[in-house]
Every structure is written in structure tokens, then in C-alpha cells.
Enzyme design. Structure first.
Site, PDB file in Angstrom:
ATOM      1  N   HIS B 282      22.681  -6.708  12.561  1.00  0.00           N
ATOM      2  CA  HIS B 282      21.391  -7.752  12.081  1.00  0.00           C
ATOM      3  C   HIS B 282      21.701  -8.744  11.562  1.00  0.00           C
ATOM      4  CE1 HIS B 282      23.637  -7.762   8.135  1.00  0.00           C
ATOM      5  NE2 HIS B 282      24.363  -6.477   9.008  1.00  0.00           N
ATOM      6  N   ASP B 294      28.362 -11.418   7.767  1.00  0.00           N
ATOM      7  CA  ASP B 294      27.359 -10.396   8.403  1.00  0.00           C
ATOM      8  C   ASP B 294      26.207 -10.645   7.881  1.00  0.00           C
ATOM      9  OD1 ASP B 294      26.864  -7.361   6.830  1.00  0.00           O
ATOM     10  OD2 ASP B 294      27.577  -8.183   4.525  1.00  0.00           O
ATOM     11  N   GLU B 328      19.130  -4.744   7.875  1.00  0.00           N
ATOM     12  CA  GLU B 328      20.445  -3.587   7.391  1.00  0.00           C
ATOM     13  C   GLU B 328      20.665  -3.369   5.915  1.00  0.00           C
ATOM     14  OE1 GLU B 328      24.410  -2.297   7.274  1.00  0.00           O
ATOM     15  OE2 GLU B 328      23.943  -4.389   7.386  1.00  0.00           O
ATOM     16  N   GLU B 329      20.618  -4.640   5.348  1.00  0.00           N
ATOM     17  CA  GLU B 329      21.204  -5.166   3.496  1.00  0.00           C
ATOM     18  C   GLU B 329      20.498  -3.434   2.845  1.00  0.00           C
ATOM     19  OE1 GLU B 329      24.194  -6.112   3.468  1.00  0.00           O
ATOM     20  OE2 GLU B 329      24.574  -7.215   5.044  1.00  0.00           O
ATOM     21  N   ASP B 356      29.229  -5.233  13.345  1.00  0.00           N
ATOM     22  CA  ASP B 356      28.777  -5.376  11.662  1.00  0.00           C
ATOM     23  C   ASP B 356      29.933  -5.395  10.807  1.00  0.00           C
ATOM     24  OD1 ASP B 356      27.225  -5.954   9.073  1.00  0.00           O
ATOM     25  OD2 ASP B 356      26.451  -4.194   8.979  1.00  0.00           O
ATOM     26  N   HIS B 428      28.978 -10.312   0.843  1.00  0.00           N
ATOM     27  CA  HIS B 428      28.316 -10.283   0.477  1.00  0.00           C
ATOM     28  C   HIS B 428      28.502 -11.223  -0.503  1.00  0.00           C
ATOM     29  CE1 HIS B 428      27.025  -5.165   1.649  1.00  0.00           C
ATOM     30  NE2 HIS B 428      26.948  -6.312   2.207  1.00  0.00           N
TER      31      HIS B 428
END
Lengths: 461, 461
Positions: B282, B294, B328-329, B356, B428
Site C-alpha cells: 500500500h 509500512d 490501507e491505513e 505489508d 505507525h
């Protein structure tokens, strides 16, 4: 006959049930060893101390002596059956002042590049050496160029580690002859110094030291490593400006051998105390970094194996020793000493495990020993695979445990095999520092060794 | 009958020989795919650009739009059969000014701790919220404490990820309900805000954001993450000083949905062009870091799979697509859109692979699909194990490819499974930066996916 078959069948069923039950117990104990290793941060904190408070600890240095005292004290806290040291005389090489390396063009400014003396190298004298520099890719190329082209020159060995190997150790094996024998080969044809491309798959500015050899039959010439970025740059410059010179200045010294020690902690076996299982790493490191991965990691993991046994109140059937060897990097005197003592005392080492490939996620064990032992250890695969330990088979044990082979062909010499991708970025360089250690990866290595040590202590070989 | 047996036997031998030959060819091609991936640094340099030049790229941001254009242009350089985008409307949440979190003791100085708004959270208003803070370990504990204890308070969810799990994803699964549903549960009992311990196994100062949910039936209260060090500190302070207050200030906003895109590159299959194999990651990321692991890693690995096919001049029998999903997030709108388009066009996706879980050394593939497909892929194990891919079996595909399941029960949804130890340290958080990427580990992930894509394209499912 029928009754006999029935009894036999009954015995077989009972036997299978017993095996199944034993495996369930083993599996549970291994689970607990891992849980404790992953949940307790003490070995990570030990490595922090060893790396950042003591630091680089080349054989003979003050730091190496501090590491001996510190690791002895750490093991004494564990309530082991015995903690002791073995005296050993070690080489004492010191780097001295910071090295200088400069590209010296025919016209224009000199350009500094990042170099360091290889371990054991002689110096250049206070004024340094300036000479034309010749790039080669192999020892064979030096011989081919011969005296006419080599005499009076500095030889630049620039064969990169081959990136296409999945195992970086294969790539290392394919390039390290330049570092270990480059000075000998070049000196045969009259070179005045050698510069070796660092054994590093990454492109960066760290020169990587490491052991090099001399041959008594040829001149000892200074040998230095250049960073991979430096090597790339120098190579480009050489393409543009043949006849380029290089300035190298380094003044390391080899002092008289120094007194040092192996450090050993032991839990006595309850049923077969004379069968010894060793787990260890080496306490010395190169001087440029903190020796965090190489091999502080192996040392604290070995101590952790004993701590885990105590924490879980496991009373091993066979004797378990954690051994911190001295002088792996430039002499293996500690490993030789340990084997010599073992021989004198007629000790029976059934297995020796070494962790000396970095504190990264473990992927298996390489085993050097009789096929029957390898087979037996492979039969434990189903207990170890849930922890990512798939690569269990014939392989290399370790430098420090190698000398035990002379004592017995039976001893299983076992190397912990962590993921190798990042190892050569920090190997023997100033970048081998504690911040490169991941607490969980380190703990998994200790867990892996504890699991195998436990199985070895339960079942022998 | 005899002759027939002989013919049959002959056919079997020939068949076996053919299979052996095919496997040898496959093994050679996989070796070449890996060699090229490990030797060529272009995907690493692509990730450097995406991470450091474009940076964090939350859905709807300028950076997300830049990433769309950039990845399209990168694929256009490869000479693919088709490069195109799919328009998709995405949520547009913006963090606004930097968040503030402070411990407010009854007496003495306020102490700042490191917090960040969870993705999708509402704000506190310009003045922030100050209220008594109550520590809990679970959603259930909130219900147990009930309205009397919870109303008017800030609820501090402080259940740590369980370190004893070997897979950090299991540890994540066991803790993330606090982040995703904490605000709903606390609001039910009248809480005014929630502070969530970051989903991080390491102890450090980075707060980790991530998606959270609201429920239309209860009040929307502000939700923030606190760093693990901050959580430990706050918990200690609470033990000493019950009645402690907390100050939280954050003013994120949810703007109207924004137009964005999936980016797709395709190599048409030569024999079964209608059978599609997708490989992807993503393009969006959280805003705090650079989205390097990520999921910049997954994106450049997907592009690399196509580049490898071209570099080796492989003409795949089936169609291969690299898909960079958007969002995606915090919405999965890109994944939903891709599946919707596939359905409209009646496309047949035999397999979809997603990377991912970080650009770390790959250890296998998790497969969600019919047992027969899993079995077939497992039969390729001997081709993949030399590359450290041992964990091949039932598992989870990926968030973005998940919506393809609704189109067909037959599609194999496959997740690349890298080593998970380091993932949640950067997940994140502001620490998800390019310097955490190892060039070789990243390349091995691309190699693993290219090998599997190649086998899928040769043999189908």
C-alpha cells in the site's frame, strides 16, 4: 506367540505414549525457556553494560581485563555451582594513533579516505608511506602482474563481497583471502603496503579491521582496510588517473603477550555430571566499535542460558558450562587453552555450542560432528521449528570450540546460525555498537541455545 | 498387459524426468531472480526516494498524491504492457498541530509525556482536556468499573503487548483492541478521553498512531497514544499519587473525502492472459514517520517483481500485476476499489500476494485459500527453502487483497511473512524511517515474491 505379540504391542504402545509424553514435557519446558528469555531484559541490559560501559576489548587491553572481571561477577550473581577463570597468555596488538589514508593525485588536492590498520599489521613509520597505488581483484592477479608492476607500489585489493549469495558468510568466505593473505602475496613481489576493501556488503564510510597474517619468508608490509565507499571512490579515481599515488600512515605496535583469562560458569549435572555441554561466545572484540554483536551478544546469551536454567529451576542431568573465551579475534588462545585444560582433566565434552555470528534472529544450528549426532539433533526439529529454527544440519561450529575437535572426534561442535543479512555491516567496524542490538532478537538466540542445551542435557548424544 | 505396464512404466520415468527437468529450470530461474534482486540496488534507491523525498503520505495528503505520480512514473520506466491508475475517494484526516500530553499532579510541576492522536480521533478543543486519569488493563475492566468510576475521567489503557509470543503479530493481536475500541468502551461509561499505551514491544519515547473506531451510538471522545516509556512512567506515578490528572490537547480534523488513486502496472501473460496474479503493497502510510517499512517496502518490492521479470526477460504465461493500493491505513478504500473493478470486469485473479509486514528478511508465506491451493504451493517448498522460506502454510493474506475474497472463494490470498521482531518498534511511529531499512533484507523480500509469482505464472493454481 499371540500373547507375546500382544505384550510386545502393548509395550510399543506404552513406549510410544512415553515418548509422546516426554516430547510434550520437552515442548512445555522449551516454551517456558523462550517465555522467560523474551520477557526478562537482563541479558540485554548486560550487553548494554559490556558494550557501552566497557566497550571495545581487544586482547591485552584494559577493557578486556574489565570484561573478564565483569562477566565473572555477573555469573557469580546466578548462584551457579562453580565460577572460575583460566589463565591464558594472549597477543597484545595496539592500534596507536588514528590512521591516515589519502589519495594523492598527480595534480590537485589530496583527498582523505577512511582507513584503519588491519589487526596484527606493522606500521608505516611516523612519516607514512606514499607510493603509486595499483588496483587488483585477487591474489592471483598480483602474481600475474609480477615484480615489475608490483615492486615499490601500494596494492589495492578491491574485490567486493559477492552480493548474490543469500548467506553473507559465503560472500565473506569468497573475499576474505584478500584481507588475510593480501600482505603476504603483495610483499612477495615487492609491494610496500596493501589497502584492502572492507569486508562489508553495504556501501558506507566505515573501514572494517580483522586479522591478517604475515609469512616469515617475506617482508612484513603495512596492511590497512579502506571503507567500501572509499574503495569505490578510489577505484573511480584510478580509472581516470592512472599513476595515482596513495599516502598511508599507521603506527600500530605488537607488544609482548599479556596475561588474560577465559571465564567459566557451571551448573553440575545431576545424573551424568561427567558429560559436559558447553555454550559460549568470545569476550574479546576488535577495538574500533563496542563489540556488541561480535561477540558481546554471544557472551550474554551464554550467561542467559545458565540464568534461564536457574530461573526455571531446571536441574540438568548433564553438566552445563557457559564459557567466555578470550582472544578469538587474533589468536584463539582462549579456545586452545580451554581445550588443552579439558584434555589435561580428561573431561568428556559431548557438545559445544558457540554463538559468534551476531545477536540476530536465530534460524538454526550448524553441526560439525558424527553423522549419528547430527541425525539425533535433527530429530528434535519438531520441538525447535515453532521457534523459527529450521536450518539444522551439518555446518560449522565455531572458532573457539574448534580446538575441542582434537580432544575427541565425538564432540558435537554446534554453531548458532542467526539471520546473516546485517552482520557484515557492523563486523569488526566502529559501527558494531549496542544500538544495533534488538532486544528480542538477542533473547531469541539465548532461547534457541537454552532449548538445545536442555535437550542435550536430558538425552545426551 | 505386460507391454502396457512397460509403456506405463516408461511414461512414468519420462514424466518423472520431465518434472525433474522442470524443477531444475525453475530452480535456476529462481536463483537468477534472487541474484538480480540482491545485486541491483534500484528498489532500495526507490524506497529512499519514497521515504525521504516524499515522506509520510496519509490518504488525502499532498504526499500521497506525489506517491501516486511517482510510482506510476517508476513503473512507466520499466516498459510494461500497461500502467494505469484507478480513481478512489479516500478519507481525509489531518493531525493538525502537535499534540500535548501532560501529567498534572495534585502538587508540583506538570510533566510532559509523548503522545499523538490516534488516526480518526476527534479533537479536545483548543484548550485541551484536563481530568483525573484512571489506569485500566482491558476493555472489560472499564465495564467492570462502570459509570461511577469512569464518568468524567480520562481512561488510560495500559495493557502491554505480551513479549513472550515469538510472533510479534500475535502480541499485537492481543493488545490492539485497546486502540481500536478503547474510545467506544470508555465513552459508554462517560469517559472524556482515552490514552492508549503504544503498540510497541520496545521501551522508547515514540507514540504509535493507528486506526481507531467510533460507534454512532456513543459519544466520540478524543483518543491518543502514549509512548511505552511514557506509559510506564505514568503508571508508576499513578501508583504513588492516586487522583493524578492528565492534560491532553490535540486538534485533528476529518475533512471531506479526497480523490486519490491505486497505481497498477501489468505484464500480460503469454498463454493464459486472463489468469491474473497480483503482487502489491500500500502506497499510503501514517503521517508521523516516512512509511519506509509500512509500507513503502511492499510497494518497491512489488515494482521490483516486475522489474526482475523484465531484467531476466521472462515472459510469464499468466498476467502479473503490481498494485499499489491507496488507503490501507484508514479505510481500505483502494483494496475495495480494486476488487470492485475486478468484479465489474469479470477478472479472474488466481492469486494475490501482499507485502505489508515490513521489509525484513522473509521467512515464508501465509496462505488464505482452498486447501488444494495451499497444498500445491507447499509442494514448491523445496524450491523456496534454500532462500530461508520455511513457513509456508495456511495464514493471513493482507488487508488490501482481502476484498478479492468476495469475488471468488478460489483466489489464493497470500501474505509475505518477514521476520517480525523489529516491526512493532517502528509501526505507525515517527521511527519508521528509511535508515531502518536493510538493502539486502528488502531485496530478499522482492526475491521471495518474484519466485512465487514466477511459479504461479508457470503452473497456475
Amino acid at each position: 506367540m499371540k500373547i507375546f505379540s500382544k505384550i510386545l504391542a502393548g509395550l510399543l504402545v506404552a513406549g510410544t505414549a512415553l515418548v509422546a509424553e516426554a516430547q510434550q514435557t520437552d515442548s512445555l519446558i522449551i516454551r517456558k525457556l523462550y517465555s522467560e528469555a523474551l520477557s526478562n531484559r537482563s541479558s540485554y541490559e548486560q550487553l548494554r553494560h559490556l558494550s557501552t560501559r566497557i566497550g571495545g576489548r581487544l586482547s591485552g587491553s584494559v577493557q578486556a581485563a574489565q570484561a573478564v572481571n565483569w562477566s565473572k561477577a555477573e555469573m557469580e550473581k546466578l548462584g551457579l555451582d562453580r565460577v572460575y577463570v583460566q589463565e591464558v597468555m594472549v597477543p597484545h596488538w595496539v592500534r596507536g594513533e588514528k590512521e591516515e589514508g589519502k589519495i594523492v593525485p598527480v595534480k590537485g588536492k589530496k583527498v582523505a579516505v577512511s582507513v584503519c590498520a588491519l589487526g596484527g599489521s606493522v606500521g608505516t613509520g611516523k612519516k607514512g608511506i606514499t607510493a603509486e597505488i595499483i588496483e587488483v581483484k585477487s591474489l592471483a592477479e598480483v602474481a600475474k602482474l609480477g615484480k615489475e608492476k608490483i615492486a615499490g607500489k601500494i596494492i589495492f585489493f578491491n574485490r567486493a563481497m559477492e552480493p548474490s549469495h543469500v548467506s553473507t558468510f559465503h560472500a565473506y568466505g569468497g573475499a576474505v583471502d584478500q584481507r588475510s593473505r593480501g600482505a603476504i602475496e603483495a610483499a612477495k613481489y615487492g609491494a610496500v603496503a596493501v589497502i584492502i576493501r572492507s569486508m562489508n556488503l553495504a556501501l558506507d564510510d566505515y573501514p572494517h579491521t580483522g586479522a591478517m597474517r604475515y609469512d616469515e619468508t617475506v617482508a612484513k608490509i603495512p596492511a590497512a582496510a579502506i571503507s567500501t565507499n572509499g574503495a569505490e571512490f578510489l577505484s573511480h579515481r584510478l580509472k581516470d588517473e592512472p599513476g595515482l599515488k596513495f599516502f598511508l600512515k599507521q603506527n600500530p605496535q605488537t607488544l609482548p603477550d599479556a596475561k588474560s583469562h577465559n571465564v567459566i560458569g557451571e551448573i553440575k549435572g545431576t545424573e551424568n555430571p561427567d558429560e559436559i555441554i558447553v555454550v559460549g561466545g568470545h569476550l574479546d572484540s576488535w577495538d574500533l566499535g563496542q563489540g556488541a554483536h561480535d561477540d558481546g551478544a554471544g557472551c550474554v546469551q551464554a550467561i542467559e542460558v545458565l540464568r534461564l536454567m536457574k530461573a526455571l529451576q531446571i536441574k540438568p542431568k548433564r553438566t552445563i558450562r557457559a564459557v567466555m573465551y578470550m582472544n578469538e579475534e587474533n589468536g584463539v588462545r582462549g579456545g586452545l587453552k580451554y581445550a588443552e585444560e579439558a584434555k589435561t582433566l580428561n573431561e568428556n565434552h559431548i557438545a559445544a555450542i558457540e554463538s559468534d555470528a551476531g545477536g540476530f534472529t536465530p534460524r538454526g544450528f550448524g553441526i560439525d560432528g558424527p553423522a549419528k549426532h547430527i541425525k539425533q539433533i535433527q530429530e528434535w526439529k519438531k520441538l525447535l521449528e515453532p521457534y523459527g529454527l529450521h536450518d539444522i544440519g551439518p555446518g560449522y561450529g565455531g572458532v573457539d570450540i574448534g580446538p575441542l575437535r582434537k580432544n575427541s572426534p565425538e564432540t558435537a561442535l554446534i554453531g548458532l546460525e542467526p539471520d546473516s543479512q546485517r552482520y557484515f555491516e557492523i563486523h569488526h567496524a566502529a559501527s558494531d555498537t549496542f544500538d544495533k542490538i534488538n532486544q528480542r532478537e538477542l533473547a531469541l538466540g539465548a532461547g534457541a541455545m537454552a532449548a538445545l542445551v536442555y535437550l542435550l542435557s536430558e538425552y545426551g548424544l
